[in-house]
Write an enzyme that holds these catalytic residues in place. Structure first.
Site, PDB file in Angstrom:
ATOM      1  N   GLY A   1      44.161  60.089   5.194  1.00 16.93           N
ATOM      2  CA  GLY A   1      43.955  61.176   4.251  1.00 16.93           C
ATOM      3  C   GLY A   1      43.909  60.765   2.795  1.00 16.93           C
ATOM      4  N   HIS A   2      44.067  59.480   2.494  1.00 17.60           N
ATOM      5  CA  HIS A   2      44.150  59.018   1.099  1.00 17.60           C
ATOM      6  C   HIS A   2      43.190  57.849   0.894  1.00 17.60           C
ATOM      7  CE1 HIS A   2      46.072  57.638  -2.692  1.00 17.60           C
ATOM      8  NE2 HIS A   2      46.510  58.868  -2.761  1.00 17.60           N
ATOM      9  N   PHE A   3      42.027  57.961   0.781  1.00 17.19           N
ATOM     10  CA  PHE A   3      41.146  59.120   0.833  1.00 17.19           C
ATOM     11  C   PHE A   3      40.077  58.833   1.870  1.00 17.19           C
ATOM     12  CE2 PHE A   3      42.870  59.053  -3.479  1.00 17.19           C
ATOM     13  CZ  PHE A   3      43.340  60.347  -3.603  1.00 17.19           C
TER      14      PHE A   3
ATOM     15  N   GLN B   1      48.582  56.321   6.176  1.00 16.11           N
ATOM     16  CA  GLN B   1      48.250  57.008   4.921  1.00 16.11           C
ATOM     17  C   GLN B   1      46.754  56.991   4.620  1.00 16.11           C
ATOM     18  OE1 GLN B   1      50.181  54.261   5.016  1.00 16.11           O
ATOM     19  NE2 GLN B   1      49.397  52.730   3.589  1.00 16.11           N
TER      20      GLN B   1
ATOM     21  N   LEU C   1      42.616  54.293  -0.490  1.00 13.91           N
ATOM     22  CA  LEU C   1      43.409  53.680  -1.561  1.00 13.91           C
ATOM     23  C   LEU C   1      44.874  53.775  -1.175  1.00 13.91           C
ATOM     24  CD1 LEU C   1      41.786  55.372  -4.711  1.00 13.91           C
ATOM     25  CD2 LEU C   1      41.259  53.122  -3.761  1.00 13.91           C
TER      26      LEU C   1
END
Length: 156
Positions: A61-63, A58, A68
């Site tokens: 892309g986050h972020f 994750q 986070l």
């Protein structure tokens, strides 16, 4: 290498290993979000650990540049610890317990790679051996990062 008293204490505090958790919960990578359980009283409560690492998918892309942990994954980790409360209750039917709802979930601060989530859940209610509610809290370094009530139901 010899064992030190500190490593002995750490090993003795593990109630359920990741292998044992995999035998109780249906989740697998990348959705197995409980690394170990440090306290467990079937039908009452459970406390689990989630080590947050930068290698988790994750964070791509986050972020980018400021990773986070998504709030939905914090809630899912809490739900998995909550699920461990009911998995070993002998009077419950075997089957898949799934989310039925969430109430009052609040996020207090970001969770980032390197953090260790300590998740504690307590069973609040269980109805007809099929529907339940847990109170859940996730902390990092003793500071509350997320809390709420999670509902689950048994899927036939």
């Amino acid at each position: 290498m010899t064992d030190s008293p500190a490593s002995d204490a750490a090993q003795s505090s593990v109630v359920l290993t990741s292998e044992q958790i995999a035998g109780l919960l249906p989740h697998r990578y990348p959705f197995a979000l409980v690394d170990r359980v440090i306290a467990h009283e079937p039908g009452v409560s459970a406390t689990g650990i989630k080590n947050v690492t930068v290698n988790e998918p994750q964070f791509q892309g986050h972020f980018p540049g400021r990773p986070l942990m998504p709030g939905v994954l914090i809630v899912e980790a809490m739900a998995q610890v909550g699920g461990l409360i009911v998995t070993q209750m002998p009077d419950l039917p075997k089957g898949l317990f799934v989310f039925a709802g969430i109430d009052g979930v609040r996020f207090r601060r970001p969770v980032v790679p390197g953090d260790q989530l300590v998740i504690h859940c307590e069973l609040l209610s269980l109805k007809r051996k099929r529907f339940g509610k847990v109170k859940a809290e996730a902390k990092v370094d003793g500071e509350l990062v997320c809390s709420g009530e999670l509902m689950f139901s048994l899927v036939d």
